[in-house]
Design a protein around this motif. Structure first.
Motif, mmCIF file in Angstrom:
data_model
loop_
_atom_site.group_PDB
_atom_site.id
_atom_site.type_symbol
_atom_site.label_atom_id
_atom_site.label_comp_id
_atom_site.label_asym_id
_atom_site.label_seq_id
_atom_site.Cartn_x
_atom_site.Cartn_y
_atom_site.Cartn_z
ATOM 1 N N ALA A 36 -6.363 8.571 7.580
ATOM 2 C CA ALA A 36 -5.968 8.141 9.119
ATOM 3 C C ALA A 36 -6.314 6.670 9.361
ATOM 4 C CB ALA A 36 -6.859 9.133 9.709
ATOM 5 N N ARG A 37 -5.526 5.997 9.976
ATOM 6 C CA ARG A 37 -5.790 4.645 10.462
ATOM 7 C C ARG A 37 -5.169 4.478 11.678
ATOM 8 N NH1 ARG A 37 -1.995 0.604 10.346
ATOM 9 N NH2 ARG A 37 -0.003 1.301 9.266
ATOM 10 N N GLU A 38 -6.001 3.801 12.649
ATOM 11 C CA GLU A 38 -5.486 3.490 14.027
ATOM 12 C C GLU A 38 -4.350 2.510 13.935
ATOM 13 O OE1 GLU A 38 -8.362 2.709 17.162
ATOM 14 O OE2 GLU A 38 -6.999 1.896 18.234
ATOM 15 N N ILE A 39 -3.388 2.841 14.871
ATOM 16 C CA ILE A 39 -2.024 2.188 15.112
ATOM 17 C C ILE A 39 -2.054 2.100 16.506
ATOM 18 C CG2 ILE A 39 -0.724 4.042 14.716
ATOM 19 C CD1 ILE A 39 1.112 2.138 13.273
ATOM 20 N N ASP A 40 -1.693 0.734 16.974
ATOM 21 C CA ASP A 40 -1.600 0.637 18.352
ATOM 22 C C ASP A 40 -0.324 1.167 19.201
ATOM 23 O OD1 ASP A 40 -2.388 -0.216 21.027
ATOM 24 O OD2 ASP A 40 -1.995 -2.450 20.459
ATOM 25 N N LEU A 41 -0.264 2.433 19.561
ATOM 26 C CA LEU A 41 0.915 2.983 20.228
ATOM 27 C C LEU A 41 0.774 2.818 21.669
ATOM 28 C CD1 LEU A 41 0.751 6.014 17.594
ATOM 29 C CD2 LEU A 41 2.770 4.414 17.897
ATOM 30 N N GLY A 42 -0.026 2.550 22.241
ATOM 31 C CA GLY A 42 0.006 2.492 23.853
ATOM 32 C C GLY A 42 0.524 3.882 24.496
ATOM 33 N N SER A 43 0.052 4.893 23.816
ATOM 34 C CA SER A 43 0.404 6.172 24.159
ATOM 35 C C SER A 43 -0.697 7.146 24.681
ATOM 36 C CB SER A 43 1.123 6.948 23.067
ATOM 37 O OG SER A 43 1.033 8.554 23.435
ATOM 38 N N ARG A 44 -0.743 7.710 25.831
ATOM 39 C CA ARG A 44 -1.764 8.400 26.341
ATOM 40 C C ARG A 44 -1.870 9.784 25.510
ATOM 41 N NH1 ARG A 44 0.336 5.797 29.839
ATOM 42 N NH2 ARG A 44 -0.849 4.303 31.244
ATOM 43 N N SER A 45 -0.804 10.346 25.128
ATOM 44 C CA SER A 45 -0.680 11.607 24.412
ATOM 45 C C SER A 45 -1.369 11.378 22.930
ATOM 46 C CB SER A 45 0.571 12.427 24.478
ATOM 47 O OG SER A 45 1.503 11.607 24.155
ATOM 48 N N PRO A 46 -1.971 12.472 22.584
ATOM 49 C CA PRO A 46 -2.530 12.332 21.008
ATOM 50 C C PRO A 46 -1.399 12.444 19.943
ATOM 51 C CG PRO A 46 -2.596 14.591 21.903
ATOM 52 C CD PRO A 46 -2.087 13.765 22.763
ATOM 53 N N THR A 47 -0.702 11.212 20.012
ATOM 54 C CA THR A 47 0.323 10.832 18.767
ATOM 55 C C THR A 47 -0.056 10.727 17.614
ATOM 56 O OG1 THR A 47 1.864 10.443 20.683
ATOM 57 C CG2 THR A 47 2.581 9.979 18.456
ATOM 58 N N VAL A 48 0.774 11.223 16.592
ATOM 59 C CA VAL A 48 0.222 10.965 15.164
ATOM 60 C C VAL A 48 1.492 10.569 14.547
ATOM 61 C CG1 VAL A 48 -1.966 12.068 15.015
ATOM 62 C CG2 VAL A 48 0.049 13.127 14.134
ATOM 63 N N LEU A 49 1.477 9.330 13.791
ATOM 64 C CA LEU A 49 2.922 9.022 13.039
ATOM 65 C C LEU A 49 2.602 9.396 11.612
ATOM 66 C CD1 LEU A 49 3.489 5.323 14.233
ATOM 67 C CD2 LEU A 49 4.914 7.507 14.365
ATOM 68 N N LEU A 50 3.710 10.138 11.243
ATOM 69 C CA LEU A 50 3.710 10.651 9.740
ATOM 70 C C LEU A 50 4.894 10.035 9.047
ATOM 71 C CD1 LEU A 50 3.145 14.663 9.869
ATOM 72 C CD2 LEU A 50 1.774 12.909 8.539
ATOM 73 N N ASN A 51 4.673 9.379 7.858
ATOM 74 C CA ASN A 51 5.848 9.316 7.106
ATOM 75 C C ASN A 51 6.924 10.357 6.893
ATOM 76 O OD1 ASN A 51 7.633 8.803 4.296
ATOM 77 N ND2 ASN A 51 6.571 6.760 5.043
ATOM 78 N N THR A 52 8.114 10.128 6.953
ATOM 79 C CA THR A 52 8.788 11.473 6.807
ATOM 80 C C THR A 52 8.665 12.366 5.696
ATOM 81 O OG1 THR A 52 10.568 9.621 8.197
ATOM 82 C CG2 THR A 52 11.307 11.957 7.260
ATOM 83 N N ALA A 53 8.539 11.363 4.547
ATOM 84 C CA ALA A 53 8.439 12.260 3.325
ATOM 85 C C ALA A 53 7.132 13.324 3.415
ATOM 86 C CB ALA A 53 7.859 11.533 1.978
ATOM 87 N N ASP A 54 6.024 12.816 3.946
ATOM 88 C CA ASP A 54 4.751 13.804 4.337
ATOM 89 C C ASP A 54 5.176 14.729 5.277
ATOM 90 O OD1 ASP A 54 3.100 12.364 2.607
ATOM 91 O OD2 ASP A 54 2.386 11.216 4.193
ATOM 92 N N ALA A 55 5.862 14.427 6.419
ATOM 93 C CA ALA A 55 6.362 15.476 7.438
ATOM 94 C C ALA A 55 7.302 16.502 6.556
ATOM 95 C CB ALA A 55 7.199 14.812 8.545
#
Lengths: 492, 492
Positions: free
Chosen positions: B5-24
Motif C-alpha cells: 500500500a502507498r498513499e496517493i492524493d485522491l482528494g476523496s472523502r470515501s475510502p477509495t483504493v486504486l487497484l491495477n486492472t490486472a490485480d482487480a
C-alpha cells in the motif's frame, strides 16, 4: 475568479476540479456544480469538489484529464450539462427522446458526468424502466459512439448469452459449426469477473484472444470465425461505464441489457444473432414469463436496428457441461468437437447452431457438421489463426494437480447443483487466473446417488487454494442430495 | 492477495483504493466493489477503483483517509455494505425500517458509500418518496449521529424558513422579540451559497457568527438568544452530505427537507419551532396545496420527535423587505427593530414571533415588545455577546459606493419582482462576499409606476462588479412593469 491551476493526482476519470471552500463560496458554487475554466483563450468544464486542505485559496486543483491547465486561469460558474436535465426528466418518469438519450450517452462516454449523476441515471432507468422506443434509441446511440467493423457480406452471424450459468461453454462449438457452414461469425466474448471462466479465459488456454479490430477482420476473413476478447476493442465504450455504476447496486434493467448487447453486435457488423436466455432458480432471469418478455424485446429492438434476432430460452438452474474453469471447459469443448463431450453441452450447442443457421437461410445441419469432424477442423483453423497450436488435444490440457473429491454422504437424488456455489468454489480454487483450477461435476439434477458416490472434484494448482476451496465446500451445499420423499416435499 | 500500500492524493472523502486492472481481475472485484484490507492485524474496508497507470500491479493506492495503510497488506473481496442492500430495497419501493435507515445514515456520515450509491439513495427517496414513518425515523437517525445541546428549560423556541425568498431577513427580529419575552431561542442559520446573503452573512456585518457548541450555550444562557452560523457546529453532519448529492440533480424531496430541518432542531434541543413555508411562483414550494401538505407532515414528524411545530405559509413570490445583500439587510433589521423598517418585514416578523410565543404558552405581545424597544435592546445584547458593537446603528452600515439606479421605462403597474433575478443581480454586484453589495428595492408588486420612477438601486463595492451586474440587468427583467390591461391579460 482568477485562480492558479496545478495538477493534483486524483485518479478520477471525470474532469474534477478541487476548490478551496472559501473560493467556492465566493464563486457561489455547490459541490458537483460545473465551472467554466478559461486558459489561454480555451474553455474547459470542471466538476467542483470542495477541500479545506488539498488546495489553498487562490489555487485550482485539476485532475490529469485537465492537466493542460497550468498557471493562471479564469473560473466562472457554468450551467449543469443538458444531460443532467434529461436524467432529471427520466427521474420524473418522462420518456426520453432520441436526442436526449444521445446527449446522455455522449456525456457518459466522455466522462462528463459525476458519479452521483451516473448513479441517478442507472437508478432512474431501473425504477422507471426504459420503454421499447427508449431501448431502441439507446442501442443505436451506444453503437454510434463505438468503433465499427464493416463486412461486404449480406449475412454475418453472431451469438450471445445473458450468462449466469456455470460451464455452458457452447460458444466455441457454435462458432466452429457456423463458420464451417460457410457463414462469417466474428464473435467477441468477455473475461470472467465474478465467474470462474469467460469464453475469453477458456480460449486463452489454447491461443491469443486480444486483437485489434484490423486483426479480427483478418482472422475472420481467413477462417470465417474468431473467438476473441471483446475488451481489447472499443465496440460499445459506454457499456463498461454504465455497468460500473449498475454493479454495486445489483441492478441490470432489461432495457439496458438489450441496448448493451445489441449495440455491440451492431458495431461488430452482425446481421443475424442468436441470443441465449438461460432462466431458472439462481440464473439472471428467474421466470419463464420474464425470459419470454425479454426475448420479445430483444427481437423488436433488433428489428429496429436492422438485425434479425432469434432467442433461445434455456434451463439455467444448473451448470451445463462437466468442467468449470478455463482448462476444464476447454477440454469439454475439444471433447465435444471430437464427438465425445458431455451430452447436454453437445445438445445445447447443436440446437443453438441450428437455430442460427436457419435464421441465416442455411440448412440446419449442425449435427452433420459436428459429427463429420468439419467443426473440429474449423476450430483448429481459428485457434491457429489466433496464434495457438492447432493440433492440441484434450489430453494436452492438464488440470491442477491438487484434487479434492467430494462424495455423497447419503443415498438419494440430486435435487440442485448451485451455479453460484460451483462458481465460488472454482474461484477459491484459483480460477480463472490459475487456468487448471476449477471443478469437474460428476452428477446432474435427477441423478440417483448412493452414499460415497462422487459428486464433484475440485482441481487447484496450489495446495493453499485447494484448502480455501475445501473450506467453502465444508460450509455450504454445492450439490444437494435428498431422499426421494425429501426431494419431493421440503418441510419448513 | 498480498499488495504493497502507498498513499496517493485522491482528494476523496470515501475510502477509495486504486487497484491495477490486472490485480482487480485476479481478485475478482468490479469497480466500486469493496475489499477488506488487513494490515498489522487491523481490518479496513476500501472501495475499489481501477487504474492502468496510477498504480502498478502489486500496489494498492490508498486515499489519505486510509493513509495508515503503508507497506504490506492482505486484500480480499468484501461484501457490499448492508446500507447498499437497503438502498436497493428502497429502489424497489419497499418501505425501510428504522434500523435500515439508521445503517444508511451511519454509512453516509462515515463516507462509507460511493457517489454512485449516494446518487442512488437520493434518487430513490425522490422517485419513490419517503413515507411519514420513514421521514420520522430518518429525522431521528440524522439527529442521533450529530452533536447535541442539552437545556434545563422545558421550553426552547426556534425558527426555520424553507428559504428561496430574497431579503426576508425576519430571523434576527423574531429571535430578538422571543428572547426579550424571556424564552430561550438558540438559532443557527446558514450562509448564502447561491443567494446574496444568508442570516449568518447578514449577522456577520455586526458581530462574529462562528462559535462552538459550548460558546453557543454560554451566549444563549447569557442573553436567551443567539444568531450564529450552523456550519461551525455539527448538529446534523449527514445533512450536508445528502444535500451535496441532491443539488446537482435539483431534487429536494419533502421527506428529506423535513428530516434535515427537524434533525438539526432536535440536536439543538429546541422544543417549539415555527417553520416558515414561503410559496408561489419562483419559490421552493409553488402551490398552496403543496405548502399545506408539507406543513402537515412537518407537524406530524415534529410530534413524533417530541417537538411542537407551528407552520406559517407565506407568500414568497416576491422579495420581502427593501434591502438584499448583507449590509442592506442588516440595515433593514436595525431599522425595523428601531420602529422604522419596511412594512412587510415588520408585519411578517411580528406574525411569526406571535405564533411562536403563543405556541410556547406566552402571550402574543410581539408588537408591544418591538414597539417598546425591548427587542432592539435584546438584539444589541446578543450582538455584544457575539463580540460585536452593541451601539451600531443603520447609519453606521454603508452600502457599496458604486450605484446604479434602474428606473421604469414605461407607465404601468409592477406585476412581478423576480426573486431569482434579484438574487443573481445582487450576487453579480459582489454579495455576499462584498458585504456592501446588493440591491435596494423601491417598489413592490401592485405599485403604480410612471416612466422614470426608480425601481431599484444596485450597490457594489467595485466598479467592475457593478458593470457585471449592469449587464445582467440589461439582459433580463428583474422588475416587470406592465400597462394596466397587460397586467391583467398576457397575450401569448
Amino acid at each position: 475568479m482568477k485562480l492558479v491551476a496545478r495538477e493534483i493526482d486524483l485518479g478520477s476519470r471525470s474532469p474534477t476540479v478541487l476548490l478551496n471552500t472559501a473560493d467556492a463560496t465566493e464563486l457561489g458554487v455547490h459541490q458537483l456544480d460545473r465551472v467554466q475554466i478559461e486558459h489561454d483563450g480555451r474553455l474547459s468544464i470542471g466538476i467542483v469538489e470542495f477541500t479545506e486542505e488539498l488546495v489553498d485559496p487562490g489555487t485550482l486543483g485539476v485532475t490529469r484529464r485537465l492537466g493542460h491547465l497550468v498557471g493562471s486561469v479564469d473560473v466562472i460558474p457554468a450551467p449543469q450539462p443538458t444531460a443532467v436535465h434529461y436524467i432529471k426528466k427520466k427521474l420524473d418518469d418522462v420518456e426520453l427522446e432520441k436526442h436526449e438519450l444521445q446527449r446522455i450517452v455522449l456525456d457518459i462516454k466522455q466522462d462528463r458526468l459525476s458519479d452521483v449523476e451516473l448513479g441517478a441515471y442507472v437508478t432512474a432507468t431501473y425504477t422507471n424502466g426504459l420503454s421499447l422506443a427508449e431501448t431502441m434509441h439507446l442501442a443505436e446511440c451506444m453503437a454510434d459512439v463505438g468503433d465499427a467493423i464493416q463486412w461486404d457480406d449480406a449475412v454475418v452471424a453472431d451469438k450471445h448469452s445473458i450468462g449466469g450459468v456455470a460451464g455452458n461453454r457452447v460458444t466455441p462449438i457454435v462458432v466452429s459449426i457456423v463458420a464451417a457452414a460457410g457463414l462469417k461469425i466474428p464473435k467477441t466474448s468477455s473475461r470472467a469477473v465474478t465467474s470462474p471462466a469467460g469464453t475469453a479465459d477458456t480460449m486463452e488456454v489454447l491461443c491469443d484472444v486480444a486483437f485489434s479490430l484490423e486483426e479480427i477482420k483478418q482472422i475472420v476473413t481467413e477462417t470465417n470465425g474468431c473467438l476473441v476478447w471483446g475488451g481489447s476493442v472499443n465496440l460499445s465504450p459506454v457499456d463498461d461505464k454504465i455497468i460500473r455504476a449498475e454493479t454495486p447496486l445489483s441492478i441490470d434493467p432489461p432495457g439496458q441489457i438489450i441496448a448493451s448487447v445489441l449495440s455491440k453486435k451492431k458495431s461488430a457488423g452482425s446481421t443475424h444473432i442468436v441470443v441465449d436466455i438461460p432462466y431458472g432458480e439462481g440464473a439472471k432471469v428467474e421466470s419463464l414469463a420474464a425470459a419470454r418478455e425479454l426475448a420479445q424485446d430483444f427481437k423488436r429492438v433488433g428489428d429496429h436496428l436492422g438485425m434479425t434476432i432469434e432467442c433461445t430460452i434455456t434451463r439455467g438452474s444448473q451448470p451445463i457441461g462437466r468442467g468449470v474453469g478455463p482448462i476444464l471447459e476447454a477440454r469439454d469443448v475439444l471433447d465435444t468437437l471430437a464427438g465425445d463431450g458431455p451430452e447436454e453441452l453437445r445438445l445445447k450447442s447443436l440446437r443453438l447452431a441450428d437455430i442460427l443457421l436457419e435464421s441465416c437461410g442455411c440448412e440446419s445441419e449442425a449435427a452433420e457438421i459436428l459429427d463429420s469432424g468439419r467443426a473440429l477442423a474449423k476450430f483448429r483453423e481459428i485457434v491457429a489463426a489466433q496464434g495457438g497450436n492447432p493440433d492440441v488435444t484434450a489430453d494436452d490440457l492438464v488440470p491442477g494437480r491438487h484434487e479434492l473429491l467430494v462424495a455423497a454422504d447419503r443415498d438419494g437424488v440430486v435435487t440442485h447443483v448451485d451455479n453460484r456455489l460451483v462458481s465460488d468454489v472454482a474461484r477459491r480454487a484459483g480460477a480463472p487466473k490459475d487456468k487448471g483450477a476449477g471443478i469437474t461435476l460428476h452428477c446432474r439434477v435427477g441423478d440417483e446417488i448412493h452414499t460415497d458416490d462422487p459428486l464433484f472434484t475440485v482441481h487447484a494448482e496450489s495446495k493453499d487454494k485447494l484448502a480455501d476451496a475445501e473450506r467453502l465446500v465444508g460450509q455450504s451445499e454445492t450439490v444437494r442430495v435428498r431422499s426421494r420423499d425429501e426431494a419431493l416435499v421440503e418441510r419448513v
